[in-house]
Design an enzyme around this catalytic site. Structure first.
Site, mmCIF file in Angstrom:
data_model
loop_
_atom_site.group_PDB
_atom_site.id
_atom_site.type_symbol
_atom_site.label_atom_id
_atom_site.label_comp_id
_atom_site.label_asym_id
_atom_site.label_seq_id
_atom_site.Cartn_x
_atom_site.Cartn_y
_atom_site.Cartn_z
ATOM 1 N N ASN A 85 2.605 13.501 4.430
ATOM 2 C CA ASN A 85 1.691 12.631 5.196
ATOM 3 C C ASN A 85 2.099 11.168 5.175
ATOM 4 O O ASN A 85 1.853 10.432 6.131
ATOM 5 C CB ASN A 85 0.258 12.779 4.675
ATOM 6 C CG ASN A 85 0.152 12.508 3.185
ATOM 7 O OD1 ASN A 85 0.746 13.222 2.379
ATOM 8 N ND2 ASN A 85 -0.581 11.479 2.812
ATOM 9 N N ARG A 124 -6.104 3.552 18.744
ATOM 10 C CA ARG A 124 -5.517 4.826 19.207
ATOM 11 C C ARG A 124 -6.095 5.345 20.511
ATOM 12 O O ARG A 124 -5.388 5.910 21.331
ATOM 13 C CB ARG A 124 -5.671 5.898 18.122
ATOM 14 C CG ARG A 124 -4.721 5.723 16.972
ATOM 15 C CD ARG A 124 -4.883 6.862 15.979
ATOM 16 N NE ARG A 124 -4.261 6.511 14.708
ATOM 17 C CZ ARG A 124 -4.701 6.958 13.544
ATOM 18 N NH1 ARG A 124 -5.731 7.768 13.471
ATOM 19 N NH2 ARG A 124 -4.074 6.600 12.435
ATOM 20 N N VAL A 144 1.293 3.521 2.349
ATOM 21 C CA VAL A 144 2.121 3.651 3.555
ATOM 22 C C VAL A 144 3.157 2.521 3.607
ATOM 23 O O VAL A 144 4.339 2.757 3.886
ATOM 24 C CB VAL A 144 1.251 3.647 4.837
ATOM 25 C CG1 VAL A 144 2.120 3.648 6.084
ATOM 26 C CG2 VAL A 144 0.309 4.848 4.849
ATOM 27 N N SER A 199 -3.070 11.093 -1.237
ATOM 28 C CA SER A 199 -2.324 9.894 -0.809
ATOM 29 C C SER A 199 -2.734 9.473 0.600
ATOM 30 O O SER A 199 -2.533 8.318 0.977
ATOM 31 C CB SER A 199 -0.815 10.126 -0.872
ATOM 32 O OG SER A 199 -0.480 11.260 -0.110
ATOM 33 N N GLY A 200 -3.333 10.378 1.347
ATOM 34 C CA GLY A 200 -3.850 10.054 2.673
ATOM 35 C C GLY A 200 -4.985 9.038 2.617
ATOM 36 O O GLY A 200 -5.331 8.414 3.621
ATOM 37 N N CYS A 247 -2.307 11.152 10.618
ATOM 38 C CA CYS A 247 -1.303 11.976 9.914
ATOM 39 C C CYS A 247 -1.460 13.476 10.205
ATOM 40 O O CYS A 247 -0.472 14.181 10.438
ATOM 41 C CB CYS A 247 -1.375 11.718 8.411
ATOM 42 S SG CYS A 247 -3.046 11.600 7.773
ATOM 43 N N HIS A 306 0.363 17.061 3.469
ATOM 44 C CA HIS A 306 -0.782 17.751 4.069
ATOM 45 C C HIS A 306 -0.334 19.135 4.544
ATOM 46 O O HIS A 306 0.780 19.304 5.061
ATOM 47 C CB HIS A 306 -1.289 17.002 5.315
ATOM 48 C CG HIS A 306 -1.969 15.693 5.017
ATOM 49 N ND1 HIS A 306 -2.233 15.229 3.758
ATOM 50 C CD2 HIS A 306 -2.464 14.753 5.882
ATOM 51 C CE1 HIS A 306 -2.858 14.058 3.849
ATOM 52 N NE2 HIS A 306 -3.004 13.750 5.115
ATOM 53 N N GLY A 325 0.812 -1.222 0.000
ATOM 54 C CA GLY A 325 0.000 0.000 0.000
ATOM 55 C C GLY A 325 0.839 1.263 0.000
ATOM 56 O O GLY A 325 2.080 1.203 0.009
ATOM 57 N N GLN A 352 -5.653 18.373 2.875
ATOM 58 C CA GLN A 352 -5.026 17.053 2.891
ATOM 59 C C GLN A 352 -4.896 16.422 1.503
ATOM 60 O O GLN A 352 -5.839 16.426 0.705
ATOM 61 C CB GLN A 352 -5.814 16.122 3.825
ATOM 62 C CG GLN A 352 -5.791 16.614 5.266
ATOM 63 C CD GLN A 352 -6.487 15.711 6.274
ATOM 64 O OE1 GLN A 352 -7.143 16.212 7.172
ATOM 65 N NE2 GLN A 352 -6.347 14.404 6.165
ATOM 66 N N ARG A 384 -10.149 17.672 1.958
ATOM 67 C CA ARG A 384 -9.323 16.958 0.966
ATOM 68 C C ARG A 384 -9.123 17.871 -0.238
ATOM 69 O O ARG A 384 -10.095 18.464 -0.730
ATOM 70 C CB ARG A 384 -10.061 15.682 0.536
ATOM 71 C CG ARG A 384 -9.233 14.759 -0.298
ATOM 72 C CD ARG A 384 -8.155 14.047 0.465
ATOM 73 N NE ARG A 384 -8.688 13.102 1.432
ATOM 74 C CZ ARG A 384 -7.947 12.522 2.371
ATOM 75 N NH1 ARG A 384 -6.660 12.801 2.509
ATOM 76 N NH2 ARG A 384 -8.494 11.673 3.224
HETATM 77 N N1 LIG Z 1 -2.051 7.185 3.603
HETATM 78 C C1 LIG Z 1 -1.760 7.892 4.686
HETATM 79 O O1 LIG Z 1 -1.297 9.054 4.612
HETATM 80 C C2 LIG Z 1 -1.961 7.314 6.046
HETATM 81 C C3 LIG Z 1 -1.483 8.024 7.137
HETATM 82 C C4 LIG Z 1 -1.638 7.485 8.407
HETATM 83 C C5 LIG Z 1 -2.276 6.281 8.553
HETATM 84 N N2 LIG Z 1 -2.758 5.599 7.466
HETATM 85 C C6 LIG Z 1 -3.405 4.301 7.701
HETATM 86 O O2 LIG Z 1 -2.576 3.257 7.196
HETATM 87 C C7 LIG Z 1 -3.393 2.187 6.709
HETATM 88 C C8 LIG Z 1 -3.038 1.891 5.248
HETATM 89 O O3 LIG Z 1 -3.228 3.054 4.475
HETATM 90 P P1 LIG Z 1 -2.702 3.174 2.983
HETATM 91 O O4 LIG Z 1 -2.945 4.590 2.621
HETATM 92 O O5 LIG Z 1 -1.356 2.596 2.824
HETATM 93 O O6 LIG Z 1 -3.770 2.227 2.213
HETATM 94 P P2 LIG Z 1 -3.620 1.499 0.796
HETATM 95 O O7 LIG Z 1 -2.704 2.225 -0.089
HETATM 96 O O8 LIG Z 1 -5.007 1.271 0.354
HETATM 97 O O9 LIG Z 1 -2.937 0.063 1.163
HETATM 98 C C9 LIG Z 1 -3.604 -0.931 1.879
HETATM 99 C C10 LIG Z 1 -2.675 -2.108 2.134
HETATM 100 O O10 LIG Z 1 -3.368 -3.062 2.940
HETATM 101 C C11 LIG Z 1 -3.345 -4.327 2.275
HETATM 102 N N3 LIG Z 1 -4.567 -5.077 2.545
HETATM 103 C C12 LIG Z 1 -5.834 -4.756 2.245
HETATM 104 N N4 LIG Z 1 -6.682 -5.737 2.622
HETATM 105 C C13 LIG Z 1 -5.918 -6.713 3.146
HETATM 106 C C14 LIG Z 1 -6.202 -8.002 3.680
HETATM 107 N N5 LIG Z 1 -7.449 -8.475 3.775
HETATM 108 N N6 LIG Z 1 -5.165 -8.743 4.143
HETATM 109 C C15 LIG Z 1 -3.893 -8.278 4.061
HETATM 110 N N7 LIG Z 1 -3.565 -7.083 3.548
HETATM 111 C C16 LIG Z 1 -4.564 -6.305 3.104
HETATM 112 C C17 LIG Z 1 -3.234 -3.991 0.796
HETATM 113 O O11 LIG Z 1 -2.715 -5.121 0.122
HETATM 114 P P3 LIG Z 1 -3.162 -5.545 -1.373
HETATM 115 O O12 LIG Z 1 -2.082 -5.027 -2.288
HETATM 116 O O13 LIG Z 1 -3.128 -7.042 -1.311
HETATM 117 O O14 LIG Z 1 -4.505 -4.984 -1.632
HETATM 118 C C18 LIG Z 1 -2.241 -2.830 0.870
HETATM 119 O O15 LIG Z 1 -0.933 -3.338 1.024
HETATM 120 C C19 LIG Z 1 -4.836 2.631 6.938
HETATM 121 O O16 LIG Z 1 -5.253 2.115 8.178
HETATM 122 C C20 LIG Z 1 -4.728 4.130 7.000
HETATM 123 O O17 LIG Z 1 -5.770 4.707 7.730
HETATM 124 C C21 LIG Z 1 -2.609 6.077 6.216
#
Ligand SMILES: NC(=O)c1ccc[n+]([C@@H]2O[C@H](COP(=O)([O-])OP(=O)(O)OC[C@H]3O[C@@H](n4cnc5c(N)ncnc54)[C@H](OP(=O)(O)O)[C@@H]3O)[C@@H](O)[C@H]2O)c1
Length: 336
Positions: free
Chosen positions: A313, A102, A14, A161-162, A131, A240, A12, A158, A233
């Site tokens: 972020n 959290r 992050v 990518s968040g 974030c 951000h 993903g 924001q 957003r």
């Molecule tokens: N983006 C930000 O700025 C940010 C900041 C702070 C916190 N977060 C938090 O971090 C988390 C991830 O965010 P992201 O932005 O990286 O999301 P993302 O880009 O959608 O990535 C999601 C990841 O989770 C995996 N995943 C989804 N369903 C799964 C399952 N059933 N079993 C195992 N792996 C699974 C996906 O794998 P696949 O490739 O297999 O789908 C992918 O690696 C969220 O909880 C989000 O709230 C994000």
């Protein structure tokens, strides 16, 4: 001896950054395992630095019961809810990027520059804050400690990518094709701004906004601070921005405020209106600091202060903060 690390959600937005940050910061690694869903299991991820490829594994309960020094979760709240307790139960340290744990009073919510003391003697699940909360607190914690804060009014700008990799693709597609439909957001994001992040609560605030309220209270250990956020957003890919208004408990002395911020851990002051110097998201992309500019005293309230705060972020707002928690835990171990 290096560390055995597992990343859950490694494919993903992050997760990919966590891999990048681990390499960049030369975290000593003996083993790196990557986990995702069936969609990505079997794919390979190149680790250029080690001239090596790692195959993504399917996340299962069994793999979470194996031994790791640290498991970093970024696969969403429901995955953390199910798998993080299994991993912690097996004796593993878990650092979770989701919001799921959290506000649990037994689980530390950590920004290493601000409150790493809560990690001392702790083992189990640690939460990474939201974030928008992280960059706000890195900037205001030094002012809180020195002057006290009555009230925070914050508006966020924001990046997409968040919301993960699907949102990045949605903006890319809408920039190419005006007719491309919105799937991630309630409106088209290209050329727009949407005052709606996460779900609405009955009180009219969104869940994202309420995270900024309650996480601020937990991290600063002070629930008397009045926090009023509006989270928006905007069509920016990475970084951000926040317009923050603080009412301090003391009169504002701008030179002293700037000096305090310049001396603060993790903060870089970029502020000189004469040469148009202030931070913007494009300029801070791929950095680990929180940038502060437009520092000015309120025209009416002698205790009022405005700031413009920008950070990446995916880095300080997620991946870097999580890796810094690993580093802080390792330092605590070394200090014995
Ligand atoms: N983006 C930000 O700025 C940010 C900041 C702070 C916190 N977060 C938090 O971090 C988390 C991830 O965010 P992201 O932005 O990286 O999301 P993302 O880009 O959608 O990535 C999601 C990841 O989770 C995996 N995943 C989804 N369903 C799964 C399952 N059933 N079993 C195992 N792996 C699974 C996906 O794998 P696949 O490739 O297999 O789908 C992918 O690696 C969220 O909880 C989000 O709230 C994000």
């Amino acid at each position: 001896m290096g560390l055995a690390i597992g990343i859950v959600g490694a494919t993903g937005a992050v997760g990919q950054k966590i891999i990048e940050v681990i390499m960049e910061r030369n975290l000593p690694i003996s083993e790196l395992r990557l986990f995702a869903s069936e969609k990505s299991a079997g794919k390979t991820v190149k680790l250029d630095k080690y001239n090596k490829e790692v195959t993504v594994e399917l996340l299962t309960e069994e793999v979470m019961k194996e031994k790791y020094d640290y498991l970093l979760f970024s696969a969403g709240g429901s995955i953390s809810e199910k798998y993080a307790p299994i991993a912690a139960e097996a004796g593993n340290m878990v650092i979770d990027n989701s919001s799921h744990f959290r506000m649990n009073k037994d689980i530390p919510l950590v920004i290493p520059e601000v409150n790493s003391h809560v990690l001392k003697g702790y083992k189990g699940i640690v939460s990474n804050p939201n974030c928008s909360t992280i960059q706000m607190i890195v900037a205001i914690a030094p002012l809180y400690r020195k002057y006290g804060i009555n009230r925070i009014v914050v508006s966020t700008y924001q990046a997409v990518s968040g919301s993960g990799y699907k949102a990045i693709e949605e903006l890319q597609n809408q920039l190419r094709d005006k007719e491309y439909p919105n799937k991630v957001y309630t409106r088209k994001i290209a050329g727009n701004c949407i005052p709606h992040i996460d779900i609405f609560n009955e009180n009219g605030f969104t869940k994202e906004e309420l995270k900024m309220v309650y996480e601020t209270h937990k991290i600063l250990e002070d629930d008397t601070i009045e926090v009023n956020p509006t989270a928006v957003r905007i069509p920016v890919f990475y970084g951000h921005s926040e317009s923050i208004y603080l009412e301090l408990k003391e009169e504002v002395n701008i030179n002293e405020i700037k000096k305090t911020l310049e001396e603060s851990k993790g903060v870089i002051v970029e502020d000189d209106p004469k040469i148009n110097r202030y931070p913007t998201p494009i300029e801070v992309e791929n950095t680990d600091f929180t940038y502060v500019g437009r520092i000015r005293k309120d025209l009416y309230n002698p205790k009022g202060l405005s700031l413009w705060v920008v950070a990446d972020n995916l880095r300080k707002g997620a991946a870097t903060n999580a890796v810094q928690i690993v580093e802080a835990m390792e330092n605590i171990k070394m200090e014995g």
